[in-house]
Design a protein around this motif. Structure first.
Motif, PDB file in Angstrom:
ATOM      1  N   LEU A   1     -61.655 -14.591 -74.630  1.00 55.24           N
ATOM      2  CA  LEU A   1     -62.002 -15.900 -75.186  1.00 55.24           C
ATOM      3  C   LEU A   1     -60.756 -16.519 -75.807  1.00 55.24           C
ATOM      4  CD1 LEU A   1     -65.287 -15.048 -77.137  1.00 55.24           C
ATOM      5  CD2 LEU A   1     -65.145 -16.302 -74.991  1.00 55.24           C
ATOM      6  N   GLU A   2     -60.579 -17.807 -75.603  1.00 56.44           N
ATOM      7  CA  GLU A   2     -59.464 -18.517 -76.233  1.00 56.44           C
ATOM      8  C   GLU A   2     -59.940 -19.891 -76.681  1.00 56.44           C
ATOM      9  OE1 GLU A   2     -55.926 -18.886 -73.948  1.00 56.44           O
ATOM     10  OE2 GLU A   2     -55.721 -16.740 -73.546  1.00 56.44           O
ATOM     11  N   ALA A   3     -59.589 -20.243 -77.890  1.00 53.73           N
ATOM     12  CA  ALA A   3     -59.884 -21.589 -78.394  1.00 53.73           C
ATOM     13  C   ALA A   3     -58.968 -21.877 -79.570  1.00 53.73           C
ATOM     14  CB  ALA A   3     -61.342 -21.708 -78.816  1.00 53.73           C
ATOM     15  N   GLY A   4     -58.558 -23.117 -79.721  1.00 46.64           N
ATOM     16  CA  GLY A   4     -57.704 -23.498 -80.843  1.00 46.64           C
ATOM     17  C   GLY A   4     -56.245 -23.140 -80.605  1.00 46.64           C
ATOM     18  N   ASP A   5     -55.409 -23.614 -81.514  1.00 47.14           N
ATOM     19  CA  ASP A   5     -53.972 -23.384 -81.440  1.00 47.14           C
ATOM     20  C   ASP A   5     -53.654 -22.035 -82.080  1.00 47.14           C
ATOM     21  OD1 ASP A   5     -51.234 -23.370 -81.516  1.00 47.14           O
ATOM     22  OD2 ASP A   5     -51.019 -25.323 -82.494  1.00 47.14           O
ATOM     23  N   MET A   6     -53.365 -21.042 -81.223  1.00 43.23           N
ATOM     24  CA  MET A   6     -53.103 -19.692 -81.729  1.00 43.23           C
ATOM     25  C   MET A   6     -51.773 -19.587 -82.478  1.00 43.23           C
ATOM     26  SD  MET A   6     -55.786 -18.058 -81.019  1.00 43.23           S
ATOM     27  CE  MET A   6     -57.230 -18.183 -79.971  1.00 43.23           C
ATOM     28  N   ASN A   7     -50.903 -20.587 -82.331  1.00 43.53           N
ATOM     29  CA  ASN A   7     -49.604 -20.552 -83.003  1.00 43.53           C
ATOM     30  C   ASN A   7     -49.622 -21.262 -84.354  1.00 43.53           C
ATOM     31  OD1 ASN A   7     -48.223 -19.166 -80.869  1.00 43.53           O
ATOM     32  ND2 ASN A   7     -48.247 -21.086 -79.699  1.00 43.53           N
ATOM     33  N   ALA A   8     -50.685 -21.991 -84.624  1.00 38.90           N
ATOM     34  CA  ALA A   8     -50.771 -22.713 -85.891  1.00 38.90           C
ATOM     35  C   ALA A   8     -51.111 -21.753 -87.031  1.00 38.90           C
ATOM     36  CB  ALA A   8     -51.824 -23.810 -85.804  1.00 38.90           C
ATOM     37  N   ALA A   9     -50.563 -22.014 -88.193  1.00 37.32           N
ATOM     38  CA  ALA A   9     -50.862 -21.167 -89.354  1.00 37.32           C
ATOM     39  C   ALA A   9     -52.324 -21.273 -89.748  1.00 37.32           C
ATOM     40  CB  ALA A   9     -49.968 -21.558 -90.522  1.00 37.32           C
ATOM     41  N   LEU A  10     -52.903 -22.463 -89.552  1.00 36.40           N
ATOM     42  CA  LEU A  10     -54.297 -22.693 -89.914  1.00 36.40           C
ATOM     43  C   LEU A  10     -54.834 -23.825 -89.047  1.00 36.40           C
ATOM     44  CD1 LEU A  10     -56.576 -22.023 -92.011  1.00 36.40           C
ATOM     45  CD2 LEU A  10     -55.709 -23.957 -93.345  1.00 36.40           C
ATOM     46  N   CYS A  11     -56.066 -23.663 -88.552  1.00 36.40           N
ATOM     47  CA  CYS A  11     -56.715 -24.741 -87.813  1.00 36.40           C
ATOM     48  C   CYS A  11     -57.821 -25.326 -88.695  1.00 36.40           C
ATOM     49  CB  CYS A  11     -57.316 -24.216 -86.510  1.00 36.40           C
ATOM     50  SG  CYS A  11     -56.105 -23.714 -85.265  1.00 36.40           S
ATOM     51  N   ASP A  12     -57.727 -26.618 -88.978  1.00 37.48           N
ATOM     52  CA  ASP A  12     -58.721 -27.225 -89.872  1.00 37.48           C
ATOM     53  C   ASP A  12     -59.662 -28.151 -89.118  1.00 37.48           C
ATOM     54  OD1 ASP A  12     -57.021 -29.275 -89.303  1.00 37.48           O
ATOM     55  OD2 ASP A  12     -56.810 -29.957 -91.382  1.00 37.48           O
ATOM     56  N   THR A  13     -59.668 -28.048 -87.783  1.00 36.59           N
ATOM     57  CA  THR A  13     -60.576 -28.847 -86.976  1.00 36.59           C
ATOM     58  C   THR A  13     -60.907 -28.061 -85.715  1.00 36.59           C
ATOM     59  OG1 THR A  13     -60.935 -31.032 -85.991  1.00 36.59           O
ATOM     60  CG2 THR A  13     -58.761 -30.041 -85.689  1.00 36.59           C
ATOM     61  N   GLY A  14     -61.888 -28.539 -84.994  1.00 39.22           N
ATOM     62  CA  GLY A  14     -62.322 -27.816 -83.808  1.00 39.22           C
ATOM     63  C   GLY A  14     -61.340 -27.951 -82.654  1.00 39.22           C
TER      64      GLY A  14
END
Length: 432
Positions: free
Chosen positions: A272-285
């Motif tokens: 499964l993959e979703a969101g930016d895996m390189n970002a320190a934190l994802c604050d949105t979908g």
């Protein structure tokens, strides 16, 4: 014949150490398939010398050396076969018999993270031989080699030719290695594939497809009333559906004659993959969500039919919501592996079942369909060489602590030797 049977059994028992040592030798080579590349070369060169030392005629070649391979309809592009040689060895018969090939692969899958020991440091414990590739399928390869060596050292002259091949790039839907040998002209009267069947005789096997299914939507926080469609939510519904889909398929069984009572067709979510895996934190979908799946099927089902069946069921389950979503995209991760079946009248099937039953005191030898996909279709769809699958007893293929059962493995050597003797025929007893 009874005397020869006893001599074969005695020879196998007396040569247990040699047999297991070759399995250990091959397992000690890291031959993990890297999907687009691989590193089978060192093991293949070592194996080729073993076969040459037996006096066999040995052909070592890379798939890309084979004229006409890339033009063949079964070829799957995109692989790199640099320094990845196939090995085919032949023991010429005296004439007048049928020919046989044992077709194995040298590559393995990736070592699972849960191994309790070094996967490439084979170990014998409690009657089992552990190591990556022991069960799938370096063990079966070695069994075929020592079946031929047994007949040689007992001074038995075969009528028909017997071949042993070790191909590259079978795992992860490779199969070009197996195809290369067929295009090169190694197409005898029958093939035995030593994949791990726990000594069942399998004239048919599953097919399978691996896809990345991509769900798309739109992201944001809806501060101004925007309508947000989170693709992770849709993907979650898809996964719930897949679990139900798998259960529904198990109730149906499959095609006669080998799969009527087959109620195991795996549907596996592999990643499964979703969101930016390189970002320190994802604050949105996320705007995209990827679900990688492996789905098996029976013989006669095409890749297109399988995808349609999945999507028709998904649309039906969520009919009230489906039109609000973007259409999922199916992207092929590996080649489609068709399931195939050999005609039940093919004489090698009954011969293998009878020999296996006799050698194992009726414990093994049932005729059934193999519950996995493999490259047998390269024989059954593109040549006149029917391929039957039968291999070792063991456990944990594609998983940690893979192993073979040693006592039953030695019986496999005996089964292969007796089958070669009966299928190819023999002339006389010589002295070696």
């Amino acid at each position: 014949m009874n005397e020869i049977k006893q001599e074969i059994r005695s020879w196998v028992e007396a040569n247990e150490r040699r047999i297991l040592q070759l399995v250990q030798d091959l397992v000690s080579y890291n031959t993990v398939n890297q999907v687009w590349t691989g590193n089978e070369k060192d093991a293949q060169i070592y194996l080729s010398q073993v076969l040459k030392d037996m006096g066999l005629v040995v052909d070592v070649f890379t798939p890309e050396e084979v004229t006409g391979l890339k033009e063949h309809p079964g070829y799957f592009p995109g692989k790199d076969y640099t320094d990845r040689p196939n090995v085919v060895a032949e023991l010429k018969g005296a004439g007048g018999g049928k020919s046989l090939i044992f077709s194995s692969h040298m590559d393995t899958t990736t070592a699972a993270s849960e191994w309790k020991r070094n996967p490439w440091d084979p170990a014998i414990e409690n009657g089992k031989l552990y190591g990556l590739g022991t069960f799938d399928m370096k063990g079966g390869l070695v069994a075929s080699i020592f079946a031929v060596r047994c007949l040689q050292e007992l001074g038995i002259t075969l009528k028909g030719n017997v071949l042993i091949e070790s191909v590259v790039d079978e795992e992860f839907g490779g199969a070009n290695g197996t195809l290369a040998s067929r295009v090169r002209g190694y197409n005898p009267d029958a093939a035995i594939i030593p994949e791990p069947t726990n000594l069942s005789v399998c004239p048919g096997n599953h097919g399978g497809a691996q896809w990345r299914v991509t769900f798309t939507g739109n992201t944001g926080m809806s501060f101004s009333g925007e309508v947000i469609v989170n693709p992770a939510h849709i993907a979650a519904k898809f996964i719930v559906y897949l679990e139900e889909y798998e259960a529904q398929r198990q109730n149906k069984g499959g095609p006669a004659p080998y799969f009527v009572n087959d109620h195991t067709l795996p549907v596996i979510v592999t990643r499964l993959e979703a969101g930016d895996m390189n970002a320190a934190l994802c604050d949105t979908g996320p705007s995209e969500c990827h679900v990688d799946i492996w789905v098996e099927c029976h013989a006669g089902v095409t890749e297109e039919e399988l995808e349609k069946e999945i999507m028709d069921g998904f649309r039906s389950k969520y009919a009230n919501e489906y039109d609000k979503w973007n259409e999922p995209r199916f992207n092929k991760l590996i080649r489609f592996l068709p399931g195939t079946q050999v005609d039940s009248s093919f004489p090698l099937i009954g011969m293998l079942a009878e020999i296996t039953s006799e050698v194992t005191n009726q414990q093994y030898g049932s005729i059934t369909g193999a519950p996995f996909a493999c490259d047998s279709f390269m024989f059954n769809m593109y040549t006149n060489t029917p391929a039957i699958i039968i291999g070792p007893v063991g456990a944990n293929a594609h998983a940690s602590d893979e192993h073979i059962d040693i006592a039953e493995f030695l019986k496999l050597v005996e089964i292969y030797a007796l089958t070669t003797l009966q299928w190819c025929g023999y002339h006389n007893r010589g002295v070696r």
